[in-house]
Design an enzyme around this catalytic site. Structure first.
Site, PDB file in Angstrom:
ATOM      1  N   ASP A   1       4.287   5.108  12.034  1.00  0.00           N
ATOM      2  CA  ASP A   1       4.151   6.099  10.958  1.00  0.00           C
ATOM      3  C   ASP A   1       5.401   6.240  10.110  1.00  0.00           C
ATOM      4  OD1 ASP A   1       1.497   6.848  11.322  1.00  0.00           O
ATOM      5  OD2 ASP A   1       2.022   8.180  12.985  1.00  0.00           O
TER       6      ASP A   1
ATOM      7  N   LYS B   1       9.636  -2.630   2.990  1.00  0.00           N
ATOM      8  CA  LYS B   1      10.862  -2.583   3.800  1.00  0.00           C
ATOM      9  C   LYS B   1      10.881  -3.759   4.745  1.00  0.00           C
ATOM     10  CE  LYS B   1      14.311   0.143   5.101  1.00  0.00           C
ATOM     11  NZ  LYS B   1      15.181  -1.034   5.127  1.00  0.00           N
TER      12      LYS B   1
ATOM     13  N   HIS C   1       0.842  -1.205   0.000  1.00  0.00           N
ATOM     14  CA  HIS C   1       0.000   0.000   0.000  1.00  0.00           C
ATOM     15  C   HIS C   1       0.874   1.250   0.000  1.00  0.00           C
ATOM     16  CE1 HIS C   1       0.926  -0.477   4.257  1.00  0.00           C
ATOM     17  NE2 HIS C   1       0.538   0.751   4.465  1.00  0.00           N
TER      18      HIS C   1
ATOM     19  N   LYS D   1      10.102  -8.919   3.870  1.00  0.00           N
ATOM     20  CA  LYS D   1      11.126  -9.635   4.653  1.00  0.00           C
ATOM     21  C   LYS D   1      11.801 -10.645   3.742  1.00  0.00           C
ATOM     22  CE  LYS D   1      12.698  -9.630   8.906  1.00  0.00           C
ATOM     23  NZ  LYS D   1      12.700  -8.537   9.879  1.00  0.00           N
TER      24      LYS D   1
ATOM     25  N   SER E   1      16.126   3.152   9.859  1.00  0.00           N
ATOM     26  CA  SER E   1      16.313   2.806   8.446  1.00  0.00           C
ATOM     27  C   SER E   1      15.617   3.841   7.556  1.00  0.00           C
ATOM     28  CB  SER E   1      15.713   1.432   8.149  1.00  0.00           C
ATOM     29  OG  SER E   1      16.633   0.415   8.476  1.00  0.00           O
TER      30      SER E   1
ATOM     31  N   LYS F   1       4.112  -2.923  11.690  1.00  0.00           N
ATOM     32  CA  LYS F   1       5.091  -2.137  12.458  1.00  0.00           C
ATOM     33  C   LYS F   1       5.266  -0.742  11.845  1.00  0.00           C
ATOM     34  CE  LYS F   1       8.426  -4.833  13.459  1.00  0.00           C
ATOM     35  NZ  LYS F   1       9.661  -5.643  13.407  1.00  0.00           N
TER      36      LYS F   1
HETATM   37  P1  NAD Z   1      21.391 -11.430  16.051  1.00  0.00           P
HETATM   38  O1  NAD Z   1      21.692 -12.522  15.119  1.00  0.00           O
HETATM   39  O2  NAD Z   1      22.307 -10.250  16.112  1.00  0.00           O
HETATM   40  O3  NAD Z   1      21.264 -11.984  17.553  1.00  0.00           O
HETATM   41  C1  NAD Z   1      20.436 -13.039  17.933  1.00  0.00           C
HETATM   42  C2  NAD Z   1      21.035 -13.629  19.200  1.00  0.00           C
HETATM   43  O4  NAD Z   1      20.124 -14.585  19.739  1.00  0.00           O
HETATM   44  C3  NAD Z   1      22.364 -14.354  18.944  1.00  0.00           C
HETATM   45  O5  NAD Z   1      23.312 -13.929  19.900  1.00  0.00           O
HETATM   46  C4  NAD Z   1      22.006 -15.833  19.102  1.00  0.00           C
HETATM   47  O6  NAD Z   1      23.080 -16.609  19.570  1.00  0.00           O
HETATM   48  C5  NAD Z   1      20.875 -15.739  20.111  1.00  0.00           C
HETATM   49  N1  NAD Z   1      19.979 -16.913  20.080  1.00  0.00           N
HETATM   50  C6  NAD Z   1      19.561 -17.622  19.024  1.00  0.00           C
HETATM   51  N2  NAD Z   1      18.756 -18.633  19.412  1.00  0.00           N
HETATM   52  C7  NAD Z   1      18.669 -18.529  20.750  1.00  0.00           C
HETATM   53  C8  NAD Z   1      17.979 -19.268  21.742  1.00  0.00           C
HETATM   54  N3  NAD Z   1      17.224 -20.319  21.431  1.00  0.00           N
HETATM   55  N4  NAD Z   1      18.108 -18.890  23.036  1.00  0.00           N
HETATM   56  C9  NAD Z   1      18.872 -17.827  23.380  1.00  0.00           C
HETATM   57  N5  NAD Z   1      19.540 -17.088  22.476  1.00  0.00           N
HETATM   58  C10 NAD Z   1      19.443 -17.423  21.185  1.00  0.00           C
HETATM   59  O7  NAD Z   1      19.891 -10.963  15.716  1.00  0.00           O
HETATM   60  P2  NAD Z   1      19.201  -9.577  16.050  1.00  0.00           P
HETATM   61  O8  NAD Z   1      19.361  -8.686  14.871  1.00  0.00           O
HETATM   62  O9  NAD Z   1      19.613  -9.129  17.394  1.00  0.00           O
HETATM   63  O10 NAD Z   1      17.661 -10.025  16.062  1.00  0.00           O
HETATM   64  C11 NAD Z   1      17.050 -10.596  17.202  1.00  0.00           C
HETATM   65  C12 NAD Z   1      15.549 -10.488  17.059  1.00  0.00           C
HETATM   66  O11 NAD Z   1      15.186  -9.112  16.905  1.00  0.00           O
HETATM   67  C13 NAD Z   1      14.946 -11.227  15.867  1.00  0.00           C
HETATM   68  O12 NAD Z   1      13.656 -11.682  16.211  1.00  0.00           O
HETATM   69  C14 NAD Z   1      14.812 -10.116  14.834  1.00  0.00           C
HETATM   70  O13 NAD Z   1      13.823 -10.393  13.857  1.00  0.00           O
HETATM   71  C15 NAD Z   1      14.416  -8.952  15.724  1.00  0.00           C
HETATM   72  N6  NAD Z   1      14.655  -7.637  15.144  1.00  0.00           N
HETATM   73  C16 NAD Z   1      15.904  -7.264  14.742  1.00  0.00           C
HETATM   74  C17 NAD Z   1      16.091  -5.986  14.217  1.00  0.00           C
HETATM   75  C18 NAD Z   1      17.460  -5.476  13.829  1.00  0.00           C
HETATM   76  O14 NAD Z   1      17.577  -4.275  13.528  1.00  0.00           O
HETATM   77  N7  NAD Z   1      18.510  -6.274  13.860  1.00  0.00           N
HETATM   78  C19 NAD Z   1      15.005  -5.123  14.063  1.00  0.00           C
HETATM   79  C20 NAD Z   1      13.737  -5.539  14.496  1.00  0.00           C
HETATM   80  C21 NAD Z   1      13.589  -6.801  15.037  1.00  0.00           C
END
Ligand code: NAD
Length: 473
Positions: free
Chosen positions: A101, A72, A67, A108, A365, A96
């Site tokens: 906004d 992103k 939309h 994804k 972002s 999100k």
């Molecule tokens: P990342 O890869 O930097 O870190 C993930 C961490 O979780 C790692 O240290 C990993 O070892 C740990 N992990 C994996 N499985 C695990 C488990 N079963 N128990 C405990 N620890 C575990 O990833 P991230 O970028 O920090 O993303 C983490 C979450 O945040 C995801 O759900 C992602 O979709 C969400 N997220 C990330 C961003 C971003 O900007 N990076 C933005 C929005 C949402």
């Protein structure tokens, strides 16, 4: 974490949460289904020469809602990646962006890969090849689809994607805007790496500003001294824990990682744990903490705030009943299943939902994308002028009042209008405004039982408004 039989899968959980909210709205027939469904998904398999042979990789990029364009959403590198997960994450991105906004649709991507199994050179070739496959079909494009980092990817991978796009489109003057989360010298923005964790901090700070909400959780006061458990010590978990400990005075009493958990009731030093993990690759053996090999039950220890920051479906109907935290702050996407959400709410827990709380990443972002399109860093035009004006105002104030200006006030007035401060200011404003809006929906509508439903409702209303007012069907 094992799901109890009967728990919804990630995509079903997101859709059920959506259904629960959309049922409270009076939308034209068909529109709820349109907003919920994933518009398109592209699956790709491609070979990369590894050693003497070829390895075939499998990846996806989903466009949930177009939309608004571009769409992103991050690109995830993990072995568990699958089509449904990518669709669920893309849907969350649409909602999100609407909650905070940010004028994007939701997307994804994911690649089935364990990045640790490959050398840097191999990973670069795999990422570039994946980017080429996506860019050739407009699934990477500054105006149509803009990826960002997620689990298993970071600034380095974004730089490789940007470089690939630029090679394919040398005449695109806006090529840098094809991906966000890039290193700063490649057109990235100050504060993007920390942005999601920083957003979690700002979201929690705002929650603690609302006494009524805090009281509903059975708590009082501010973040100072609050006992916090963090699961996942990657980009999001590390930054959130660091800022909450160092700037808000919270106590990080446990860090749960893939290979076990660290506990210390007096509070862990986040920076020291991070250094230790960087050196050893593990939390095991860290001094000044109790190490627990099975981290899973540590989610259930007594604490004020539980911050799941690892991956989806970590709190299920199997363990939800044992969670003692008063507040569950969803830094990860989808950490609580639909069934667990009901159990937690029935137990009086407050859940600060993912589609609001981890929106800091996409917010910054958005700032990066705008910076790339304007081809100029934020603050470049006005910084010196603002500095001069502040000096003049301070001099005038001192000469008129003859009084000593309190040091914190003087420091705050002299804070530079540089890119990092502007980004933090914009992010804080976004997180505060969005919380205030969703809590108002929660508080003012008798049929809205919690913050998650309020956030979905707010997102769906905004997307529906766009369809009914502006879209040509
Ligand atoms: P990342 O890869 O930097 O870190 C993930 C961490 O979780 C790692 O240290 C990993 O070892 C740990 N992990 C994996 N499985 C695990 C488990 N079963 N128990 C405990 N620890 C575990 O990833 P991230 O970028 O920090 O993303 C983490 C979450 O945040 C995801 O759900 C992602 O979709 C969400 N997220 C990330 C961003 C971003 O900007 N990076 C933005 C929005 C949402």
């Amino acid at each position: 974490m094992s799901k109890k039989k009967g728990d919804s899968k990630f995509l079903d959980s997101v859709n059920q949460m959506y259904d629960r909210a959309v049922a409270l709205l009076d939308l034209p027939p068909g529109l709820p289904e349109q907003i919920r469904s994933c518009n398109s998904i592209y699956e790709v398999r491609f070979p990369v020469k590894i050693g003497d042979g070829y390895k075939v990789f499998r990846g996806w990029r989903a466009c949930h809602s177009e939309h608004k364009l571009p769409v992103k959403g991050g690109i995830r590198f993990a072995l568990e990646v699958n089509q449904e997960e990518v669709e669920a994450l893309a849907a969350l991105m649409s909602y999100k962006c609407a909650v905070v906004d940010v004028p994007f649709g939701g997307s994804k991507g994911g690649l089935c890969i364990d990045p640790k199994e490959y050398t840097r050179d191999e990973l670069q070739r795999i990422t570039s090849r994946f980017a080429r496959e996506l860019a050739n079909r407009d699934y990477v494009s500054p105006s149509l689809n803009v990826p960002a980092p997620d689990m298993g990817t970071g600034a380095r991978e974004m730089a490789w994607i940007a470089d690939t796009y630029r090679t394919l489109h040398p005449d695109d003057i806006d090529a840098a805007a094809c991906v966000t989360g890039k290193p700063v010298p490649m057109g990235g923005i100050q504060g993007r790496v920390e942005a999601t964790g920083r957003g979690v901090q700002y979201g929690l700070q705002e929650f603690f500003r609302h006494e009524e909400d805090v009281a509903d959780a059975g708590l009082s006061g501010s973040l100072e001294g609050k006992r916090i458990v963090v699961q996942g010590f990657g980009n999001v978990g590390y930054h959130a824990a660091k800022f909450l400990e160092e700037e808000d005075g919270a106590k990080i009493v446990a860090i749960v990682e893939r290979d076990g958990a660290l506990q210390n009731d007096a509070g862990l030093s986040v920076e020291r744990v991070s250094e230790y993990m960087r050196e050893t690759g593990s939390v095991k053996g860290f001094p000044d903490a109790t190490y627990v090999a099975d981290g899973r039950p540590v989610l259930e220890v007594d604490c004020d705030v539980l911050v799941p920051a690892a991956l989806e479906s970590q709190i299920t109907s199997e363990n939800a009943g044992r969670i003692q935290a008063r507040v569950v702050a969803e830094a990860a996407n989808g950490p609580v299943t639909f069934e667990a959400d009901q159990i937690l709410r029935a137990a009086g827990k407050i859940i600060i939902p993912d589609l609001y709380l981890n929106a800091g990443g996409v917010t910054v972002s958005y700032f990066e994308w705008i910076k790339n399109l304007s081809h100029m860093r934020f603050g470049r035009m006005e910084r010196r002028m603002q500095e001069t004006r502040t000096q003049q105002a301070l001099a005038l104030l001192k000469s008129v009042t003859k009084a000593q200006i309190p040091e914190p006030l003087e420091r705050s007035m002299q804070r530079e209008m540089d890119e990092l401060n502007l980004v933090r200011s914009g992010l804080e404003d976004t997180m505060r405004e969005a919380y205030q809006h969703i809590r108002l929906v929660w508080r003012e509508r008798d049929d809205v039982p919690d913050l998650r439903t309020a956030a979905y409702l707010s997102a769906i209303e905004k997307i529906a408004h766009y369809y009914t007012e502006y879209a040509v069907g």
